[in-house]
Motif scaffolding. Structure first.
Motif, short mmCIF file in Angstrom:
data_model
loop_
_atom_site.label_atom_id
_atom_site.label_comp_id
_atom_site.label_asym_id
_atom_site.label_seq_id
_atom_site.Cartn_x
_atom_site.Cartn_y
_atom_site.Cartn_z
N SER A 5 0.83 -1.21 0.00
CA SER A 5 0.00 0.00 0.00
C SER A 5 0.86 1.26 0.00
CB SER A 5 -0.91 -0.01 1.22
OG SER A 5 -1.67 1.18 1.30
N ALA A 6 1.96 1.22 0.78
CA ALA A 6 2.86 2.37 0.83
C ALA A 6 3.55 2.59 -0.50
CB ALA A 6 3.90 2.16 1.94
N ILE A 7 3.97 1.50 -1.14
CA ILE A 7 4.62 1.61 -2.46
C ILE A 7 3.64 2.18 -3.48
CG2 ILE A 7 5.62 0.29 -4.37
CD1 ILE A 7 6.75 -1.64 -2.25
N GLY A 8 2.38 1.71 -3.42
CA GLY A 8 1.36 2.22 -4.33
C GLY A 8 1.10 3.70 -4.10
N SER A 9 1.04 4.12 -2.84
CA SER A 9 0.82 5.54 -2.52
C SER A 9 2.00 6.39 -2.99
CB SER A 9 0.63 5.70 -1.01
OG SER A 9 -0.50 5.00 -0.56
N TYR A 10 3.20 5.85 -2.84
CA TYR A 10 4.41 6.56 -3.29
C TYR A 10 4.38 6.76 -4.81
CZ TYR A 10 9.34 7.30 -4.47
OH TYR A 10 10.53 7.78 -5.00
N ALA A 11 4.00 5.70 -5.53
CA ALA A 11 3.93 5.78 -7.00
C ALA A 11 2.87 6.81 -7.43
CB ALA A 11 3.61 4.41 -7.59
N ILE A 12 1.75 6.83 -6.74
CA ILE A 12 0.70 7.80 -7.05
C ILE A 12 1.19 9.22 -6.79
CG2 ILE A 12 -1.58 8.65 -6.34
CD1 ILE A 12 -2.35 5.73 -5.78
N MET A 13 1.91 9.41 -5.68
CA MET A 13 2.44 10.73 -5.36
C MET A 13 3.39 11.22 -6.45
SD MET A 13 5.09 12.02 -2.43
CE MET A 13 6.43 11.75 -3.61
N THR A 201 12.23 12.50 -3.25
CA THR A 201 10.82 12.08 -3.24
C THR A 201 10.40 11.28 -2.01
OG1 THR A 201 11.40 10.12 -4.57
CG2 THR A 201 10.64 12.09 -5.75
N LEU A 202 11.25 10.39 -1.52
CA LEU A 202 10.84 9.54 -0.40
C LEU A 202 10.64 10.35 0.89
CD1 LEU A 202 10.10 6.62 0.01
CD2 LEU A 202 12.47 6.12 0.61
N PRO A 203 11.55 11.25 1.26
CA PRO A 203 11.27 12.10 2.43
C PRO A 203 10.05 13.00 2.22
CG PRO A 203 13.61 12.11 1.94
CD PRO A 203 12.94 11.45 0.78
N SER A 204 9.84 13.45 0.97
CA SER A 204 8.65 14.25 0.67
C SER A 204 7.39 13.44 0.91
CB SER A 204 8.68 14.73 -0.79
OG SER A 204 9.79 15.56 -1.04
N GLY A 218 9.03 15.18 13.96
CA GLY A 218 10.35 14.60 14.23
C GLY A 218 10.37 13.11 13.99
N LYS A 219 9.31 12.43 14.39
CA LYS A 219 9.23 11.00 14.17
C LYS A 219 9.19 10.68 12.68
CE LYS A 219 6.36 6.95 15.23
NZ LYS A 219 5.11 6.46 15.88
N ALA A 220 8.44 11.47 11.92
CA ALA A 220 8.37 11.27 10.47
C ALA A 220 9.74 11.47 9.82
CB ALA A 220 7.35 12.22 9.86
N SER A 221 10.51 12.44 10.31
CA SER A 221 11.85 12.70 9.77
C SER A 221 12.76 11.51 10.01
CB SER A 221 12.44 13.95 10.41
OG SER A 221 11.67 15.09 10.10
N THR A 222 12.67 10.92 11.20
CA THR A 222 13.49 9.75 11.53
C THR A 222 13.13 8.56 10.66
OG1 THR A 222 13.67 10.50 13.83
CG2 THR A 222 14.20 8.19 13.38
N VAL A 223 11.84 8.31 10.53
CA VAL A 223 11.38 7.19 9.69
C VAL A 223 11.80 7.40 8.24
CG1 VAL A 223 9.33 6.00 8.80
CG2 VAL A 223 9.44 6.65 11.21
N ALA A 224 11.69 8.64 7.76
CA ALA A 224 12.07 8.95 6.38
C ALA A 224 13.55 8.68 6.16
CB ALA A 224 11.75 10.42 6.07
#
Length: 245
Positions: A5-13, A201-204, A218-224
């Protein structure tokens, strides 16, 4: 399923980034701002790290050449190969994933938390194009940073080699010229372009689709950073196998 699902959302973005472009007069200023922030703002740390990485490679190579029959010019050869093939494109990209990627995630994530992205959408602006496209274009200049990292890394190796009296300057330079394959530089630049797109693109993606409040930025930045580094390492393996295997 979550990963798919995440890969699909990334491709759509990524697809949406190139739709409904922002007016050029506005986009030009955004691109110049991102070039200054992402590229020129990263030169200092890249140069500093590259010098010492090149120096460490040269010293470690010299200390392992214990057999007197092995020519000293191999120090320059090993330094050149290590810096051009791996340290300049890959190690630099990991650093950029931390510095640039965290900045991208936090800046876009803050806009999401403060509802600035919603305001852009209300005004009829394609927020993905407005926010992400300038970063992609700016990161096209990333091979310029990699080229500098190559030069500075080899220079750092030369300085460490000469100051440490491991071999003469002429022997080190001879090793740099030994069996030089120009495609290795091309290979390094190909990797850097792919990594640049991922860093832009991935951090975006993690910043744009984050949920929560200010503390979650901050949590999102770490995960990215973690996922960007993982993708870079995996792609490094795949590209090396495809281009050099």
């Amino acid at each position: 399923m979550n990963y798919l699902s995440a890969i699909g959302s990334y491709a759509i973005m990524v697809r949406e980034v190139f739709k409904k472009p922002t007016k050029w007069a506005i986009m030009r200023n955004l691109i110049l701002k991102e070039i200054d922030e992402l590229i020129f703002g990263s030169l200092g740390i890249i140069i500093f790290i590259s010098i010492f990485i090149g120096g460490v490679v040269a010293i470690q190579t010299a200390l392992n050449l214990t057999n007197p029959l092995i020519p000293k010019n191999l120090i320059g050869f090993a330094t050149r190969q290590s810096v051009i093939l791996e340290f300049a494109p890959t190690f630099t990209s990991i650093i950029m994933a931390g510095k640039v990627g965290s900045y991208i995630t936090s800046s876009i994530g803050t806009m999401r938390v403060t509802e600035q992205i919603d305001a852009l959408e209300v005004m009829g602006v394609n927020s993905l194009n407005y926010l992400v496209f300038p970063k992609i274009i700016a990161m096209l200049f990333y091979p310029f940073i990699v080229a500098i990292a190559m030069y500075v890394g080899i220079f750092g190796g030369w300085v460490a080699n000469v100051l440490g009296n491991h071999s003469s300057s002429a022997e080190f330079v001879e090793g740099i010229k030994l069996d030089f394959i120009s495609f290795h530089v091309t290979y390094s630049f190909i990797k850097s372009v792919v990594f640049a797109f991922i860093i832009a693109t991935l951090p975006s993606f993690h910043g744009y689709y984050m949920k929560g409040g200010a503390l979650d930025v901050g949590k999102a930045s770490t995960v990215a950073f973690v996922w960007t580094s993982v993708v870079i390492i995996i792609l490094n393996f795949i590209l090396t196998q495809l281009l050099l295997g």
